[in-house]
Design a protein around this motif. Structure first.
Motif, PDB file in Angstrom:
ATOM      1  N   ALA A 243       0.833  -1.208   0.000  1.00  0.00           N
ATOM      2  CA  ALA A 243       0.000   0.000   0.000  1.00  0.00           C
ATOM      3  C   ALA A 243       0.865   1.255   0.000  1.00  0.00           C
ATOM      4  CB  ALA A 243      -0.924  -0.010   1.218  1.00  0.00           C
ATOM      5  N   HIS A 244       1.953   1.241   0.776  1.00  0.00           N
ATOM      6  CA  HIS A 244       2.846   2.395   0.848  1.00  0.00           C
ATOM      7  C   HIS A 244       3.406   2.742  -0.524  1.00  0.00           C
ATOM      8  CE1 HIS A 244       5.956   5.095   2.520  1.00  0.00           C
ATOM      9  NE2 HIS A 244       6.739   4.562   1.585  1.00  0.00           N
ATOM     10  N   PHE A 245       3.937   1.760  -1.229  1.00  0.00           N
ATOM     11  CA  PHE A 245       4.559   2.048  -2.520  1.00  0.00           C
ATOM     12  C   PHE A 245       3.524   2.309  -3.615  1.00  0.00           C
ATOM     13  CE2 PHE A 245       8.349   0.306  -0.462  1.00  0.00           C
ATOM     14  CZ  PHE A 245       9.281   1.253  -0.877  1.00  0.00           C
ATOM     15  N   LEU A 246       2.321   1.808  -3.437  1.00  0.00           N
ATOM     16  CA  LEU A 246       1.240   2.142  -4.356  1.00  0.00           C
ATOM     17  C   LEU A 246       0.941   3.639  -4.283  1.00  0.00           C
ATOM     18  CD1 LEU A 246      -0.738   0.745  -6.326  1.00  0.00           C
ATOM     19  CD2 LEU A 246      -2.307   0.469  -4.404  1.00  0.00           C
ATOM     20  N   SER A 265       6.166  11.700   9.070  1.00  0.00           N
ATOM     21  CA  SER A 265       5.796  11.968   7.684  1.00  0.00           C
ATOM     22  C   SER A 265       5.782  10.690   6.860  1.00  0.00           C
ATOM     23  CB  SER A 265       6.775  12.959   7.058  1.00  0.00           C
ATOM     24  OG  SER A 265       6.562  13.074   5.656  1.00  0.00           O
ATOM     25  N   PHE A 266       4.846  10.621   5.926  1.00  0.00           N
ATOM     26  CA  PHE A 266       4.818   9.528   4.954  1.00  0.00           C
ATOM     27  C   PHE A 266       6.117   9.482   4.159  1.00  0.00           C
ATOM     28  CE2 PHE A 266       3.961   7.973   0.668  1.00  0.00           C
ATOM     29  CZ  PHE A 266       3.269   6.795   0.895  1.00  0.00           C
ATOM     30  N   PHE A 267       6.765  10.632   3.999  1.00  0.00           N
ATOM     31  CA  PHE A 267       7.960  10.745   3.165  1.00  0.00           C
ATOM     32  C   PHE A 267       9.264  10.532   3.945  1.00  0.00           C
ATOM     33  CE2 PHE A 267       4.567  13.182   1.217  1.00  0.00           C
ATOM     34  CZ  PHE A 267       4.628  12.798  -0.116  1.00  0.00           C
ATOM     35  N   SER A 276      -0.468   6.249   5.891  1.00  0.00           N
ATOM     36  CA  SER A 276      -1.217   7.490   6.118  1.00  0.00           C
ATOM     37  C   SER A 276      -0.308   8.703   5.984  1.00  0.00           C
ATOM     38  CB  SER A 276      -1.858   7.484   7.508  1.00  0.00           C
ATOM     39  OG  SER A 276      -0.860   7.377   8.511  1.00  0.00           O
ATOM     40  N   LEU A 277      -0.901   9.823   5.626  1.00  0.00           N
ATOM     41  CA  LEU A 277      -0.179  11.082   5.508  1.00  0.00           C
ATOM     42  C   LEU A 277      -0.274  11.845   6.820  1.00  0.00           C
ATOM     43  CD1 LEU A 277      -1.452  12.234   1.999  1.00  0.00           C
ATOM     44  CD2 LEU A 277       0.669  11.043   2.510  1.00  0.00           C
ATOM     45  N   SER A 278       0.816  12.480   7.225  1.00  0.00           N
ATOM     46  CA  SER A 278       0.792  13.307   8.428  1.00  0.00           C
ATOM     47  C   SER A 278       0.030  14.603   8.147  1.00  0.00           C
ATOM     48  CB  SER A 278       2.218  13.628   8.876  1.00  0.00           C
ATOM     49  OG  SER A 278       2.828  14.540   7.967  1.00  0.00           O
ATOM     50  N   GLU A 283      -1.012  19.249   4.430  1.00  0.00           N
ATOM     51  CA  GLU A 283      -0.956  20.686   4.175  1.00  0.00           C
ATOM     52  C   GLU A 283      -0.029  21.007   3.006  1.00  0.00           C
ATOM     53  OE1 GLU A 283      -2.998  22.942   5.504  1.00  0.00           O
ATOM     54  OE2 GLU A 283      -3.876  21.126   6.349  1.00  0.00           O
ATOM     55  N   ALA A 284       1.061  20.247   2.870  1.00  0.00           N
ATOM     56  CA  ALA A 284       1.978  20.460   1.749  1.00  0.00           C
ATOM     57  C   ALA A 284       1.310  20.096   0.426  1.00  0.00           C
ATOM     58  CB  ALA A 284       3.248  19.641   1.944  1.00  0.00           C
ATOM     59  N   ILE A 285       0.564  18.999   0.405  1.00  0.00           N
ATOM     60  CA  ILE A 285      -0.165  18.612  -0.805  1.00  0.00           C
ATOM     61  C   ILE A 285      -1.240  19.632  -1.127  1.00  0.00           C
ATOM     62  CG2 ILE A 285      -1.732  16.883  -1.766  1.00  0.00           C
ATOM     63  CD1 ILE A 285      -0.140  14.771  -0.192  1.00  0.00           C
ATOM     64  N   ARG A 286      -1.935  20.104  -0.076  1.00  0.00           N
ATOM     65  CA  ARG A 286      -2.949  21.144  -0.278  1.00  0.00           C
ATOM     66  C   ARG A 286      -2.332  22.394  -0.907  1.00  0.00           C
ATOM     67  NH1 ARG A 286      -7.405  21.317   2.908  1.00  0.00           N
ATOM     68  NH2 ARG A 286      -6.318  20.339   4.654  1.00  0.00           N
ATOM     69  N   LEU A 287      -1.126  22.740  -0.459  1.00  0.00           N
ATOM     70  CA  LEU A 287      -0.430  23.914  -0.980  1.00  0.00           C
ATOM     71  C   LEU A 287       0.038  23.686  -2.410  1.00  0.00           C
ATOM     72  CD1 LEU A 287       0.507  26.730  -0.106  1.00  0.00           C
ATOM     73  CD2 LEU A 287       2.618  25.679   0.748  1.00  0.00           C
TER      74      LEU A 287
END
Length: 312
Positions: A243-246, A265-267, A276-278, A283-287
């Motif tokens: 799931a992570h690499f997907l 962080s997921f990254f 899951s995303l932190s 917020e970074a993806i939203r930005l």
């Protein structure tokens, strides 16, 4: 009610009422909306109701313009002020309450720095975003499991809520038998091929290093091959790592090539089983997909676009 919950409720109520005055001032519909004074002095029966996120969404939809949405960040609603009743989310505890980060830190700088960290890797010097001209449709064109569908549907729902520019088709994921017959085609297709190790090795041997990047697991073994519009994933991966690499492959295609030093962080490099995303990731993806950034920007360009450039 224990001390932690009382503290949380106090912070939440103070935060909500900080939002009320400017929100009322911004209402120009001509319809009277109760002010703080109205609610406190002329409505002795004023109620505060703690509800689930689902109930809060129903309240927002039911009251329409008569309900004032209280939010901490774009899309993050913590309550709705309606005539006579203040509805508050009850699933946020004191430690998770996002406003704590906003109060104690310069959130714009922190989110911007995190965005830069998770965007720029060794292979890219400029931002490369998905196009916003069409809705994206994920196409699983090879082997897949039922859980793969669940993971992708959950990601689609989350991303569509975060993004203001790019959206995924959320009612279906195309399967191997899918044959596009739209003229013109309304979708940009993102293909995901989950393949056996022999086929995967063939793809790696024929890899075009200028167009395709590899993702590796914690042992340094290559488990995914990523293009802008296609992810090849090794079928040997199992459960959370799969799931992570997907998700990581899809995020990589969408422009997130870097890593984070934040351990939640997921990254973060060691989190190869995190699915899951932190809060900071979201917020970074939203930005990134909020409309202020565009493909072709380098680090300095992002800083300038976000108002992060040096004041010196």
């Amino acid at each position: 009610m224990n001390l932690q919950k009382r503290t949380y409720l106090s912070v939440l109520l103070c935060t909500c009422f900080l939002f009320i005055t400017p929100l009322v001032a911004d209402n120009h519909s001509g319809t009277h909306v109760p002010s703080q004074v109205d609610l406190i002095e002329s409505k002795p029966g004023f109620e505060i109701r703690i509800v689930s996120p689902e109930m809060l969404e129903n309240v927002r939809n039911s009251y329409g313009s008569q309900g004032i949405a209280l939010k901490v960040e774009r899309g993050l609603y913590i309550g709705v002020l309606t005539p006579g009743i203040l509805y508050l989310r009850g699933d946020l505890n004191e430690e998770e309450f996002p406003i704590r980060k906003v109060i104690h830190e310069n959130s714009k700088e922190k989110v911007g720095k995190h965005l830069i960290d998770i965007t720029f890797g060794r292979d890219n010097a400029k931002v490369d975003l998905f196009s916003k001209t069409k809705k994206y449709l994920i196409w699983l064109d090879a082997m897949y499991q039922k859980e793969d569908l669940n993971v992708l549907h959950e990601y689609i729902d989350l991303f569509n809520d975060l993004s203001q520019t790019v959206q995924f088709e959320d009612e279906m994921i195309a399967l191997p038998s899918y044959k596009p017959n739209f003229i013109p085609n309304p979708y940009e297709h993102y293909k995901i091929s989950i393949v056996d190790k022999d086929f995967f090795k063939e793809k790696l041997d024929d890899r075009n290093s200028t167009l395709e990047q590899v993702l590796k697991d914690q042992n340094g073994d290559t488990v995914a091959l990523v293009r802008k519009d296609h992810l090849f994933l090794l079928n040997d991966l199992q459960k959370d790592e799969r799931a992570h690499f997907l998700i990581k492959g899809l995020l990589f295609s969408m422009g997130f090539h870097g890593e984070s030093a934040q351990k939640d962080s997921f990254f973060y490099p060691g989190n190869i089983k995190q699915t899951s995303l932190s809060v900071l990731d979201k917020e970074a993806i939203r930005l990134m997909y909020g409309g202020r950034l565009q493909s072709g920007l380098d680090v300095d360009g992002i800083k300038k676009a976000l108002g992060m450039e040096s004041k010196d």
